[in-house]
Design an enzyme around this catalytic site. Structure first.
Site, PDB file in Angstrom:
ATOM      1  N   ARG A  15       0.842  -1.191   0.000  1.00  0.00           N
ATOM      2  CA  ARG A  15       0.000   0.000   0.000  1.00  0.00           C
ATOM      3  C   ARG A  15       0.881   1.247   0.000  1.00  0.00           C
ATOM      4  NH1 ARG A  15      -3.353  -2.516  -1.696  1.00  0.00           N
ATOM      5  NH2 ARG A  15      -5.438  -3.016  -0.973  1.00  0.00           N
TER       6      ARG A  15
ATOM      7  N   GLU B 107      -1.509   7.927  -5.401  1.00  0.00           N
ATOM      8  CA  GLU B 107      -2.056   7.309  -6.611  1.00  0.00           C
ATOM      9  C   GLU B 107      -3.565   7.546  -6.682  1.00  0.00           C
ATOM     10  OE1 GLU B 107      -2.902   2.691  -5.592  1.00  0.00           O
ATOM     11  OE2 GLU B 107      -0.759   3.200  -5.614  1.00  0.00           O
TER      12      GLU B 107
ATOM     13  N   HIS C 212       0.514   0.143  -9.652  1.00  0.00           N
ATOM     14  CA  HIS C 212      -0.343  -0.749  -8.855  1.00  0.00           C
ATOM     15  C   HIS C 212      -0.766  -1.974  -9.675  1.00  0.00           C
ATOM     16  CE1 HIS C 212      -2.991  -0.517  -5.029  1.00  0.00           C
ATOM     17  NE2 HIS C 212      -2.735  -1.774  -5.329  1.00  0.00           N
TER      18      HIS C 212
END
Length: 524
Positions: free
Chosen positions: A232, A261, A279
């Site tokens: 994360r 993000e 990601h």
């Protein structure tokens, strides 16, 4: 029931939802926030990924919502307190993309350690030069894994095959798991930082883990350490990581997640020592199919009232655990439901006693089942496994669990109210054969049914005949009957399962029979 899917999941997952006859599925990937808030009152469930914000503003509009399905692992975009107090089940898919995430972690680790991206850019520029591209082997190096959960465990297993020594830090994991993955346990994060040549982080993003690694932590690392974050954004402070790279403390970094993000504004972007991906940890064909199918199956189960193992706002259960305890979940709910259908006094305390093998199960979930049963008959708002404990707390009801060893499995519930204690108890034979063995001091061997009559009466001849005759005249068929007597007060209790609901007039006539002290219809 209506379901809206606001973010991309696999076609297989959508098809699975659409195949359910009683579901009306809307796929709206590009829906604007204002429009979503306007139409969400129509929907029973929503399926999202990481962009749609499920917050208090959303909950206020989602008045009919029962399930939030998060296609993926984290729930950063979902406010759990709001869902829990409203009894909205939040489900996710923690197992579906773990292999893809672990493999991507290793890919980033290898790419950054061997300067793969930097070398590719040089070749792309038609430059053949190995200057500044010297990398590092994994053999014999120490990998420090922060968070030895599902993905951390897979990374440990795979990188041991490269000949790496594994050390791990996870204060919430039992020692047995460290032994399972042949990982040396670090008691503190500092202990891991001091000896790791490579660091890979695999924790959820919480208040505790946000900015878990900052300049302070980098100062304790070996010079030339290599870092990977495929978990994360925000677990590693990006500004401090950039500074540590420039100072030569960190030799390279592989980063799949950024704190801001999807905005590409990190200070890491311009550093050649960093390999960055947008990601992609779960972005494989196999993982996306797995995630789509898994979230569809969980939403279907939750909407149909079934227990789901990956409900985020419930105790975590493995599918095998759920199967083993399903009978006791049903029993607990049944025992709880008996109280307010037989008594009227407000509950002050609920004491739940587990004896035998049932005491080794996830009793937190079983306690929720009992509390759901207690409060569901008297509250208009939704009471389910998600908010049952919160419902008890909000009503000032103390909940006490106790566990005891024993040869026989027994679930006993004692409900305290104004100096009185109402006791019910039961057990389960096999997986699903439920028995109620005590009601308020009277001993039975009962199989619960949808409609039951419970009569307290004086222990004298003719009582069974009177009740049977009156029910027969009212066209109510008795399926089973058991009688238990209490020699201390000279009273008895009759427990009857009947084939249909008993009307108020019939109950009133039963209550008027000579010797009848109390008659109640119980519905399960």
């Amino acid at each position: 029931m209506k379901i809206i899917v606001t973010e991309k999941i696999s076609d297989k997952g959508v098809a699975l939802l659409q195949a359910v006859p009683d579901f009306d599925v809307d796929v709206r990937f590009d829906i604007e926030r204002e429009e979503l808030l306007k139409i969400i009152p129509e929907y029973d469930a929503i399926v999202v990924r990481s962009v749609t914000k499920i917050n208090e503003e959303f909950y206020k509009h989602a008045t009919n919502l029962k399930v939030v399905g998060r296609a993926g692992n984290g729930v950063d975009n979902i406010e759990m307190e709001g869902s829990t107090k409203r009894g909205i089940i939040v489900v996710n898919t923690p197992e579906s993309n773990i292999v893809s995430a672990a493999e991507h972690t290793i890919g980033l680790l290898l790419s950054s350690a061997r300067n793969v991206v930097k070398a590719h850019k040089m070749i792309e520029s038609r430059v053949w030069d190995r200057t500044g591209l010297k990398g590092s082997e994994l053999l014999g190096k120490t990998l420090g894994i922060i968070g030895l959960g599902r993905i951390g465990g897979l990374v440990a297993t795979r990188l041991q095959a490269f000949g790496m020594k594994i050390v791990a830090y996870d204060p919430y994991i039992a020692d047995a798991r460290f032994r399972k993955y042949s990982a040396e346990k670090c008691e503190t994060l500092d202990e891991l930082l001091e000896q790791a040549d490579f660091i890979s982080i695999h924790t959820p993003k919480t208040e505790e883990t946000f900015d878990m690694i900052t300049a302070k932590e980098f100062a304790k690392c070996k010079r030339g350490v290599r870092v990977v974050n495929c978990a994360r954004g925000g677990l590693i402070n990006e500004n401090d990581l950039a500074a540590a790279i420039k100072e030569g403390i960190v030799a390279s970094a592989g980063i799949d997640v950024l704190v801001d993000e999807p905005k590409p504004i990190s200070p890491l972007i311009d550093l050649p020592e960093c390999v960055l991906t947008p990601h992609l940890g779960a972005d494989t064909t196999e993982a996306q199919d797995n995630v789509g199918i898994a979230i569809a199956e969980e939403v279907i189960a939750a909407l149909h009232g079934e227990m789901v193992p990956n409900a985020v706002n419930l105790p975590t259960l493995q599918p095998t655990e759920l199967k083993e305890m399903q009978g006791y979940l049903t029993l607990g709910e049944y025992l709880g439901k008996l109280y307010y259908q037989l008594e009227k006094a407000a509950v002050e305390k609920v004491e739940i006693i587990y004896t035998g093998e049932v005491a080794e199960m996830e009793t937190g979930m079983l306690t929720r089942a009992v509390l759901k049963g207690v409060f569901e008959p008297i509250l208009k708002e939704r009471v389910n496994y998600v908010n049952a404990a919160l419902t008890a707390e909000s009503r000032g009801v103390d909940v006490i669990e106790s566990k005891h060893a024993g040869k026989h499995n027994l679930l006993e519930v004692k409900i305290h109210s104004k100096g009185n204690i109402f006791t019910v108890a039961g057990t389960v034979f096999g997986e699903k054969e439920i028995r109620v063995i005590e009601i308020d001091g009277y001993q039975f061997d009962l199989t619960p049914a949808p409609f039951m009559l419970v009569a307290r009466n004086q222990d004298k001849p003719g009582m069974i005949g009177q009740i049977g005759t009156l029910l027969g005249a009212s066209k109510v068929n008795i399926a089973t009957m058991q009688v238990s007597r209490n020699l201390k007060d000279g009273n008895a209790m009759m427990f009857m399962t009947v084939d249909s609901e008993v009307g108020k007039e019939t109950l009133k006539l039963l209550q008027g029979l000579d010797g009848i002290l109390q008659v109640n219809l119980v519905k399960l």
